[in-house]
Design a protein around this motif. Structure first.
Motif, PDB file in Angstrom:
ATOM      1  N   LYS A 232       0.870  -1.182   0.000  1.00  0.00           N
ATOM      2  CA  LYS A 232       0.000   0.000   0.000  1.00  0.00           C
ATOM      3  C   LYS A 232       0.902   1.226   0.000  1.00  0.00           C
ATOM      4  O   LYS A 232       1.718   1.406   0.917  1.00  0.00           O
ATOM      5  N   LYS A 234       1.817   5.100   0.279  1.00  0.00           N
ATOM      6  CA  LYS A 234       1.329   6.241   1.052  1.00  0.00           C
ATOM      7  C   LYS A 234       0.736   7.304   0.134  1.00  0.00           C
ATOM      8  O   LYS A 234       1.337   7.670  -0.872  1.00  0.00           O
ATOM      9  N   THR A 237      -4.829   5.293  -2.962  1.00  0.00           N
ATOM     10  CA  THR A 237      -5.871   4.355  -2.556  1.00  0.00           C
ATOM     11  C   THR A 237      -5.592   2.980  -3.162  1.00  0.00           C
ATOM     12  O   THR A 237      -4.944   2.858  -4.200  1.00  0.00           O
ATOM     13  N   THR A 239      -4.227  -1.058  -3.373  1.00  0.00           N
ATOM     14  CA  THR A 239      -2.925  -1.710  -3.216  1.00  0.00           C
ATOM     15  C   THR A 239      -2.250  -1.890  -4.570  1.00  0.00           C
ATOM     16  O   THR A 239      -2.877  -1.744  -5.620  1.00  0.00           O
ATOM     17  N   GLU A 240      -0.991  -2.254  -4.530  1.00  0.00           N
ATOM     18  CA  GLU A 240      -0.205  -2.430  -5.755  1.00  0.00           C
ATOM     19  C   GLU A 240       0.548  -3.764  -5.694  1.00  0.00           C
ATOM     20  O   GLU A 240       1.165  -4.094  -4.678  1.00  0.00           O
ATOM     21  N   GLU A 251       6.211   2.648   2.603  1.00  0.00           N
ATOM     22  CA  GLU A 251       5.168   1.808   2.029  1.00  0.00           C
ATOM     23  C   GLU A 251       4.819   0.693   3.021  1.00  0.00           C
ATOM     24  O   GLU A 251       5.673   0.233   3.782  1.00  0.00           O
ATOM     25  N   LYS A 252       3.587   0.258   2.982  1.00  0.00           N
ATOM     26  CA  LYS A 252       3.130  -0.781   3.914  1.00  0.00           C
ATOM     27  C   LYS A 252       2.995  -2.120   3.191  1.00  0.00           C
ATOM     28  O   LYS A 252       2.351  -2.208   2.140  1.00  0.00           O
ATOM     29  N   MET A 254       1.396  -5.463   2.611  1.00  0.00           N
ATOM     30  CA  MET A 254       0.068  -6.012   2.864  1.00  0.00           C
ATOM     31  C   MET A 254      -0.016  -7.524   2.651  1.00  0.00           C
ATOM     32  O   MET A 254      -0.790  -8.212   3.321  1.00  0.00           O
TER      33      MET A 254
END
Length: 328
Positions: A232, A234, A237, A239-240, A251-252, A254
């Motif tokens: 995800k 920042k 919207t 996810t990638e 970046e998160k 997921m």
């Protein structure tokens, strides 16, 4: 040259003597430091046969100092295994013509009354004939057909409890042995692990990722894979999906994704897994979470794509345990 087996069933000692004789005919020599170990080197590839406890064999690349795995391993060791089986029954190998393989006696000699003589006493059983080039308009035939790897380790309940995990019950050891046999896995090469830290509770069997990959790439319908992580970003919207296991600090992470392709299927087999579901908080997950979640996705996609070959095999992350020297 053809050969005939004695009609009387050979004893265990006779079988061993026959194997030694066959190995010597084939050009193997015994290791002076380790009696019962025989080897033969051809183009920097050493074929090793151990008859100290049963019979086991493997190939070793002298130049790169690694054990050879894959189709070449199965093809070569398969011929060697057949030679040993024949030798146990008194059928000695001889040099064969390039387009022939060593075989048992047939009825051809009875028709002519002549027995062909060997061209030399050196055995050539390790080089499979090259496949003919397909003619124009003809579909190419695969040079190698799918064959499971030759088992190179003999497991018993006592061996499992003495060398692998002393805390398991006889039943757990037996189930472990059957899985090793069914999936051609060698615990002494780190391909499969039997985890049980206390005498109480249940044992868990886990398989390394490399063992999943080896089983898949050996299959004739395997056609590659893609894998990566789900992040995800920042300020954005959704996810990638990103190939590999790299992501920025802001970046998160997921989850992970993987796609496995088969030549005989129109669509790929895809797996998408969540960090929330699999992150156990153990050392490997804290140190390299992206690599771990990507691995889980790969293993699941491989198992779904090759159900017959990989069913019953689970990665350590899927069963919630961590093993030493985690295969990533």
């Amino acid at each position: 040259m053809v050969f005939r087996a004695d009609t009387q069933k050979p004893t265990a000692n006779q079988k061993k003597e026959n194997i030694i004789k066959a190995l010597r005919i084939a050009g193997f020599t015994e290791n002076t430091e380790y009696p019962g170990m025989y080897s033969k080197t051809n183009n920097d590839i050493k074929t090793i046969v151990d008859i100290t406890a049963g019979v086991s064999s493997y190939l070793y690349d002298i130049t790169n100092k690694i054990k050879i795995t894959g189709d070449d391993d199965a093809e070569t060791l398969g011929k060697l295994s057949q030679m040993i089986v024949d030798a146990e029954n008194g059928k000695m190998p001889t040099k064969s013509k390039p387009d022939l393989v060593v075989d048992s006696v047939t009825d051809d000699t009875s028709k002519t009354g002549d027995t062909p003589q060997p061209e030399s006493n050196e055995l050539e059983v390790f080089d499979p004939p090259e496949a003919d080039e397909p003619e124009v308009g003809e579909s190419p035939i695969p040079a190698r057909q799918h064959k499971p790897p030759v088992e190179s380790v003999e497991l018993t309940i006592n061996i499992v409890k003495k060398y692998i995990n002393e805390k398991v019950t006889d039943e757990e050891a037996y189930r472990f042995i059957q899985l090793c046999k069914a999936r051609h896995l060698n615990p002494f090469l780190g391909q499969i692990h039997l985890i049980k830290k206390e005498f109480t509770g249940m044992a868990k069997t886990v398989v390394g990722k490399d063992a999943f990959m080896e089983q898949a790439v050996r299959h004739p319908q395997y056609d590659g894979f893609e894998a990566g992580i789900i992040i995800k970003v920042k300020g954005k919207t959704g996810t990638e999906d990103r190939p590999g296991a790299f992501y920025e600090d802001d970046e998160k992470l997921m989850g992970g994704w993987a796609k496995v392709y088969r030549k005989d299927q129109k669509y790929c087999t895809e797996s998408r897994v969540s960090m929330k579901e699999y992150n156990s908080g153990q050392a490997s997950w804290n140190k390299m979470p992206a690599t771990m979640i990507r691995k889980v996705a790969i293993v699941q996609a491989l198992r779904e794509a090759f159900v017959t070959e990989l069913s019953g095999m689970y990665d350590s992350s899927e069963v919630g345990v961590e093993i030493e020297s985690e295969e990533l």
